[in-house]
Design a protein around this motif. Sequence first.
Motif, PDB file in Angstrom:
ATOM      1  N   ILE A 188     -13.684  93.145  63.014  1.00 11.59           N
ATOM      2  CA  ILE A 188     -12.582  94.110  62.936  1.00 11.59           C
ATOM      3  C   ILE A 188     -11.296  93.377  63.283  1.00 11.59           C
ATOM      4  O   ILE A 188     -11.210  92.730  64.323  1.00 11.59           O
ATOM      5  CB  ILE A 188     -12.801  95.300  63.899  1.00 11.59           C
ATOM      6  CG1 ILE A 188     -14.087  96.052  63.533  1.00 11.59           C
ATOM      7  CG2 ILE A 188     -11.593  96.246  63.875  1.00 11.59           C
ATOM      8  CD1 ILE A 188     -14.362  97.287  64.375  1.00 11.59           C
ATOM      9  N   THR A 190      -7.699  93.255  64.612  1.00 14.11           N
ATOM     10  CA  THR A 190      -6.827  94.073  65.455  1.00 14.11           C
ATOM     11  C   THR A 190      -5.573  94.352  64.653  1.00 14.11           C
ATOM     12  O   THR A 190      -5.032  93.457  63.999  1.00 14.11           O
ATOM     13  CB  THR A 190      -6.431  93.348  66.753  1.00 14.11           C
ATOM     14  OG1 THR A 190      -5.818  92.111  66.398  1.00 14.11           O
ATOM     15  CG2 THR A 190      -7.620  93.088  67.637  1.00 14.11           C
ATOM     16  N   HIS A 234     -11.778 101.488  62.139  1.00 16.86           N
ATOM     17  CA  HIS A 234     -11.362 101.274  63.531  1.00 16.86           C
ATOM     18  C   HIS A 234     -12.600 101.256  64.416  1.00 16.86           C
ATOM     19  O   HIS A 234     -13.599 101.914  64.125  1.00 16.86           O
ATOM     20  CB  HIS A 234     -10.415 102.419  63.924  1.00 16.86           C
ATOM     21  CG  HIS A 234      -9.802 102.270  65.275  1.00 16.86           C
ATOM     22  ND1 HIS A 234     -10.240 102.991  66.359  1.00 16.86           N
ATOM     23  CD2 HIS A 234      -8.791 101.496  65.721  1.00 16.86           C
ATOM     24  CE1 HIS A 234      -9.511 102.662  67.413  1.00 16.86           C
ATOM     25  NE2 HIS A 234      -8.625 101.757  67.056  1.00 16.86           N
ATOM     26  N   SER A 235     -12.526 100.533  65.528  1.00 17.78           N
ATOM     27  CA  SER A 235     -13.696 100.398  66.403  1.00 17.78           C
ATOM     28  C   SER A 235     -14.142 101.739  66.996  1.00 17.78           C
ATOM     29  O   SER A 235     -15.322 101.948  67.263  1.00 17.78           O
ATOM     30  CB  SER A 235     -13.392  99.406  67.530  1.00 17.78           C
ATOM     31  OG  SER A 235     -12.173  99.751  68.163  1.00 17.78           O
ATOM     32  N   SER A 355      -7.844 105.860  71.897  1.00 23.98           N
ATOM     33  CA  SER A 355      -7.052 104.943  71.051  1.00 23.98           C
ATOM     34  C   SER A 355      -5.568 104.901  71.401  1.00 23.98           C
ATOM     35  O   SER A 355      -4.878 103.983  71.004  1.00 23.98           O
ATOM     36  CB  SER A 355      -7.254 105.194  69.553  1.00 23.98           C
ATOM     37  OG  SER A 355      -6.246 105.988  69.014  1.00 23.98           O
ATOM     38  N   THR A 380     -10.632  97.317  70.826  1.00 19.41           N
ATOM     39  CA  THR A 380     -11.431  96.754  69.729  1.00 19.41           C
ATOM     40  C   THR A 380     -12.298  95.619  70.279  1.00 19.41           C
ATOM     41  O   THR A 380     -13.478  95.516  69.960  1.00 19.41           O
ATOM     42  CB  THR A 380     -10.500  96.212  68.621  1.00 19.41           C
ATOM     43  OG1 THR A 380      -9.722  97.294  68.131  1.00 19.41           O
ATOM     44  CG2 THR A 380     -11.289  95.587  67.490  1.00 19.41           C
ATOM     45  N   SER A 383     -15.596  96.877  71.853  1.00 17.33           N
ATOM     46  CA  SER A 383     -16.345  97.882  71.084  1.00 17.33           C
ATOM     47  C   SER A 383     -15.901  99.324  71.321  1.00 17.33           C
ATOM     48  O   SER A 383     -16.704 100.251  71.186  1.00 17.33           O
ATOM     49  CB  SER A 383     -17.855  97.745  71.337  1.00 17.33           C
ATOM     50  OG  SER A 383     -18.265  96.411  71.198  1.00 17.33           O
ATOM     51  N   ALA A 384     -14.652  99.501  71.731  1.00 18.65           N
ATOM     52  CA  ALA A 384     -13.961 100.804  71.766  1.00 18.65           C
ATOM     53  C   ALA A 384     -14.296 101.769  72.893  1.00 18.65           C
ATOM     54  O   ALA A 384     -13.413 102.406  73.426  1.00 18.65           O
ATOM     55  CB  ALA A 384     -14.109 101.539  70.440  1.00 18.65           C
ATOM     56  N   SER A 580      -4.364 103.472  63.949  1.00 17.59           N
ATOM     57  CA  SER A 580      -4.974 104.236  65.052  1.00 17.59           C
ATOM     58  C   SER A 580      -3.903 104.891  65.920  1.00 17.59           C
ATOM     59  O   SER A 580      -4.145 105.276  67.053  1.00 17.59           O
ATOM     60  CB  SER A 580      -5.889 103.339  65.891  1.00 17.59           C
ATOM     61  OG  SER A 580      -5.164 102.246  66.416  1.00 17.59           O
TER      62      SER A 580
END
Length: 607
Positions: A188, A190, A234-235, A355, A380, A383-384, A580
């Motif tokens: 992913i 950023t 998005h994560s 987010s 991110t 892993s969010a 996000s």
Amino acid sequence: MALEVPYRSIPDMFLQRVRATPNGQAFAVPTADDRGITWLTWAEVGERAKAIAAGLAGLGVGLEDRVAILSGTRLEWALVDLGINCAGGATTTVYPTTEPEDAAYIVADSGSKILVAEDPKQALKLAGADTSVTHVVLIDGLADASAQPPQLTLAELEERGRAALAETPDLVERIAEGIGPDNIATLIYTSGTTGRPKGVQLLHGGWCWEGVAQAGLGLFEASDLQYLWLPLSHSFGKTLLCGILHVGVPTYIDGRVEKLVDMLAVVQPTLMCAAPRIFEKVYNKTVTTAVGAGGLKAKIFGWAVATGKQKVALEQAGKPVPGALKARYAIAEKLVFSKLQQRLGGRLRVLVSGSAPLSRDIAEFFAAANLPIMEGYGLTESSAANFVNRLGKLKIGTVGQPLGDLECRIESDGEILLRGKPVMRGYHNLPKETEEAFTEDGFFRTGDIGELDADGYLKITDRKKDLVKTSGGKYIAPSAIEGMFKAVCPYTSQAVVVGQARNFVTMLISLDEEAIAGWAAGGPLDGKPYEEIVAAPETEKLVAGYIEELNAKLNRWETIKKFAILPRDLSIEQGEITPSMKIKRRSVETNFAEQIDKMYAGSLAQI
């Protein structure tokens, strides 16, 4: 205590889910007329994802080979993502709003072999770009027979995959056996509030950890119905997919944000995760409608909110709610809050925000309306999902407690450090940046400033790089002030505090088009275009009143001395906000330099 993760990889977790509940509801999509929804069972999802995996294997996708998805959130996104992982590959995510230059950069930098594009228009973003792509797969639209690299449709890819599975029925299971927790599952990029996007390498082990960790929160139940609209690029979206796989949460997938409020009434979910902007929009609409109604209706609304907030304040302080207040609250719920609950489908059990920072006042409003928002936090790179509030244990103003066995440490300068399974392997092809991102003992530097209380609840102050230092040497946390203003002024879309190396603080404000048009209705500005309404002295006077209200809540050095209402809203296309919904401050300050210079004209803007 170490969190026990019973899976080696996402395919392992997915195949176990399909075996455990083949006839259970998995994913739903809207019917053609948006009046209902259609379900796929886990067996059907399993069949399609395996066909995609076998089709990709036929195109040469093997362990850790990257496959890019350039599409909005929809059922096929989730199916293709599962298919890529089941082929041993790693998904490179690209937002559908990404400009061609950045999209080409991400696909090329990641070394993606295949591009799965939503339609021919998205595929065109890579036209003429120098990448490693050998095939383009189109979710919608017809493949161009003369295109280079060659194109095929997703339906054709699945057809090829089914033919391969007819010959080798256990093909996907055999591939899955060779995938371990330390293999890359996702790359992913950023969204980069500064500079070029960096590819974050996230591993199967970290995502499986996320799935299991989410199950222990009481926020995800197999009996829930989740509304998933978040960007799957998005994560935050990806981590929810992992929770869905582990718990088996029936989930409606629909990325059309403009249809969100209408579809909530149709889907009637019990669970929804969102960015603060969605809650701000609902809040704006509710408050401006009530105020616009005037008279008794506005009075009843104000009384109900005050009653609800009284109840919430006692609950937050751990004090009992007296019987008389409970009785008043029951009336408030019947007269006011039940209508808001119905507008959101009438069955919401859990709302999660992440987010970007959620304004405390807006969180208090939703809690007062018996729609408590469980604010969470993550990046991110981790892993969010790292911290989140739990039902019945909500502490407004914090992002909750850590998930699973994640370790957190606060550095002497207040920076939040994280260590554990969900943290990335590193940045793709960027060894120097990877090294700088970690401490010597393996903690990831988040770049966020915060504090932990005695119960392990984390409070975020701001981004380390976003802290504003005035020329008088005072530090200011912009996001806290911006959040407060959004709650004070229900006509706000975005607010950006400016003050770095300046001798006073100012604010750029964009207004919510629908809300401000509603306010203008019936007056001299009725029916005028947005640019005209925001430039009018009446609007200036309206906003000035809210700025005064905000300033009464701030320290003297934080107060907003001047403000500018922007001629348009901030946009992803102009590079001012990320997909996000995070503000790119540098871009905003560059794009609206004229308005900023005007506010500081004649003042000493010390450097």
